[in-house]
Design a protein around this motif. Structure first.
Motif, PDB file in Angstrom:
ATOM      1  N   VAL A 101       8.661 -12.855 145.198  1.00 33.38           N
ATOM      2  CA  VAL A 101       7.939 -11.751 144.558  1.00 33.38           C
ATOM      3  C   VAL A 101       8.909 -10.681 144.066  1.00 33.38           C
ATOM      4  N   ILE A 102       9.877 -10.312 144.894  1.00 36.61           N
ATOM      5  CA  ILE A 102      10.841  -9.279 144.504  1.00 36.61           C
ATOM      6  C   ILE A 102      11.685  -9.744 143.318  1.00 36.61           C
ATOM      7  N   LEU A 103      12.165 -10.983 143.373  1.00 35.80           N
ATOM      8  CA  LEU A 103      12.959 -11.519 142.266  1.00 35.80           C
ATOM      9  C   LEU A 103      12.127 -11.621 140.981  1.00 35.80           C
ATOM     10  N   LYS A 128      11.053   0.228 139.108  1.00 37.73           N
ATOM     11  CA  LYS A 128      10.207   0.386 140.300  1.00 37.73           C
ATOM     12  C   LYS A 128       8.785  -0.093 140.026  1.00 37.73           C
ATOM     13  N   GLU A 129       8.301   0.187 138.813  1.00 39.47           N
ATOM     14  CA  GLU A 129       6.929  -0.198 138.483  1.00 39.47           C
ATOM     15  C   GLU A 129       6.756  -1.712 138.476  1.00 39.47           C
ATOM     16  N   GLU A 130       7.676  -2.424 137.850  1.00 44.44           N
ATOM     17  CA  GLU A 130       7.571  -3.885 137.776  1.00 44.44           C
ATOM     18  C   GLU A 130       7.663  -4.519 139.166  1.00 44.44           C
ATOM     19  N   VAL A 131       8.632  -4.067 139.976  1.00 46.61           N
ATOM     20  CA  VAL A 131       8.778  -4.623 141.320  1.00 46.61           C
ATOM     21  C   VAL A 131       7.566  -4.280 142.171  1.00 46.61           C
ATOM     22  N   LEU A 132       7.083  -3.040 142.076  1.00 49.69           N
ATOM     23  CA  LEU A 132       5.929  -2.622 142.876  1.00 49.69           C
ATOM     24  C   LEU A 132       4.675  -3.395 142.491  1.00 49.69           C
ATOM     25  N   ASN A 133       4.475  -3.609 141.195  1.00 54.31           N
ATOM     26  CA  ASN A 133       3.285  -4.344 140.753  1.00 54.31           C
ATOM     27  C   ASN A 133       3.259  -5.772 141.304  1.00 54.31           C
ATOM     28  N   THR A 134       4.408  -6.452 141.269  1.00 57.56           N
ATOM     29  CA  THR A 134       4.446  -7.816 141.798  1.00 57.56           C
ATOM     30  C   THR A 134       4.297  -7.811 143.325  1.00 57.56           C
ATOM     31  N   ALA A 137       0.590  -7.520 144.215  1.00 51.90           N
ATOM     32  CA  ALA A 137      -0.100  -8.804 144.051  1.00 51.90           C
ATOM     33  C   ALA A 137       0.279  -9.776 145.165  1.00 51.90           C
ATOM     34  N   GLY A 138       1.592  -9.846 145.487  1.00 50.01           N
ATOM     35  CA  GLY A 138       2.063 -10.769 146.513  1.00 50.01           C
ATOM     36  C   GLY A 138       1.563 -10.419 147.900  1.00 50.01           C
ATOM     37  N   VAL A 139       1.635  -9.139 148.238  1.00 46.92           N
ATOM     38  CA  VAL A 139       1.211  -8.690 149.572  1.00 46.92           C
ATOM     39  C   VAL A 139      -0.292  -8.880 149.756  1.00 46.92           C
TER      40      VAL A 139
END
Length: 292
Positions: A101-103, A128-134, A137-139
């Motif tokens: 998810v982070i990658l 930050k926005e792109e990493v946080l959005n994924t 969804a993942g969490v």
């Protein structure tokens, strides 16, 4: 305290490693479809169409497929460490998904210039926005999917294990006694034994540990031979089967079978150690034990 203990116990449970072969392709397809449903139909995040360089549908396709090369690459790296994948657990599955998810979030940040006209594409804010959005969804999805699959697999394998345990205790035709001679990598160390005395063998590096029934005791031989070579030389005996990349066993020596999310655990007669039946070998194991 009990809740914390239950959580850590949950994390330590065996979990099937799916990221190989046909199953990897199926998972890739499922992730893509979930991503398309999540991005295109639900549209959980703000969408500014004025910044789009292409139709929103194709943007969703890019977002939904961006993780797939990462998934295949991470799976390929893990395949280099079979001891890790053979002992896959819930906590490893969580770490794997979190890393993916982070990658994926980082990859989607790097793709912004292809998708959007925003001059701030390379800003810390959008990283930050792109990493946080994924991550969101993942969490949200990962714990639900892992829990459902864990309990589904456990239930199915436990029911099948009970059926197999009942079948192996039915009356069977006695095995014919045949003396088999095994050639090792050291020619002077070839050895022989009665085929009916074979209980199981497991690979240990460049050696194989071979367990044989000697009257009322179990003896262990350590020989310089690959499990593949041993399997080939014992291929004439239908009751000796492979249940794991590192295990051969005699189905007529099975005492009991129990199930978990990864597959089965087999208790052999006069042996304190249980041996595994991994997911890839479940069909052949079920065929041989139920029909044995």
């Amino acid at each position: 305290m009990n809740t914390q203990s239950s959580f850590f116990k949950f994390l330590e449970q065996p979990y099937p490693f799916y990221y190989e072969g046909k199953k990897l392709m199926e998972i890739s397809g499922m992730i893509f479809l979930i991503g398309m449903f999540f991005n295109y139909l639900l549209q959980p995040f703000d969408v500014n169409t004025a910044e789009h360089k292409m139709n929103y549908f194709w943007i969703c396709v890019i977002h939904s497929s961006s993780c797939l090369p990462l998934l295949v690459g991470m799976a390929a790296v893990l395949k280099l460490f079979p001891k890790t994948t053979d002992h896959w657990k819930v906590k490893k599955e969580f770490v794997f998904i979190l890393s993916l998810v982070i990658l994926t979030g980082i990859t989607q940040f790097l793709l912004r210039d292809i998708i959007y006209t925003n001059p701030d594409n390379w800003s810390w804010r959008y990283f930050k926005e792109e990493v946080l959005n994924t991550l969101i969804a993942g969490v949200f999805l990962a714990p639900i999917l892992i829990s459902i699959n864990l309990h589904r697999r456990q239930l199915r394998n436990t029911l099948n294990a009970n059926r197999i345990s009942a079948a192996i205790h039915e009356a069977k035709e006695p095995e014919s006694h045949t003396i088999v001679t095994i050639e090792t990598e050291v020619k002077s160390e070839k050895f022989s034994f009665d085929s009916t005395s074979f209980i199981y063998a497991k690979a240990e590096g460049n050696y194989a540990e071979i367990y044989l029934q000697k009257e009322s005791e179990v003896s262990k031989l350590i020989k310089r031979i690959s499990l593949k070579s041993l399997e080939t030389q014992l291929s004439g005996f239908s009751f000796i089967i492979k249940t794991h990349r590192s295990v051969l066993l005699n189905v007529n020596c099975i005492e009991n079978v129990s199930g978990n999310a990864q597959g089965y655990k087999v208790q052999l007669k006069n042996c304190s150690e249980t041996v595994p039946v991994s997911r890839n070998y479940i069909p052949s194991f079920e065929k041989e034990t139920v029909s044995a």
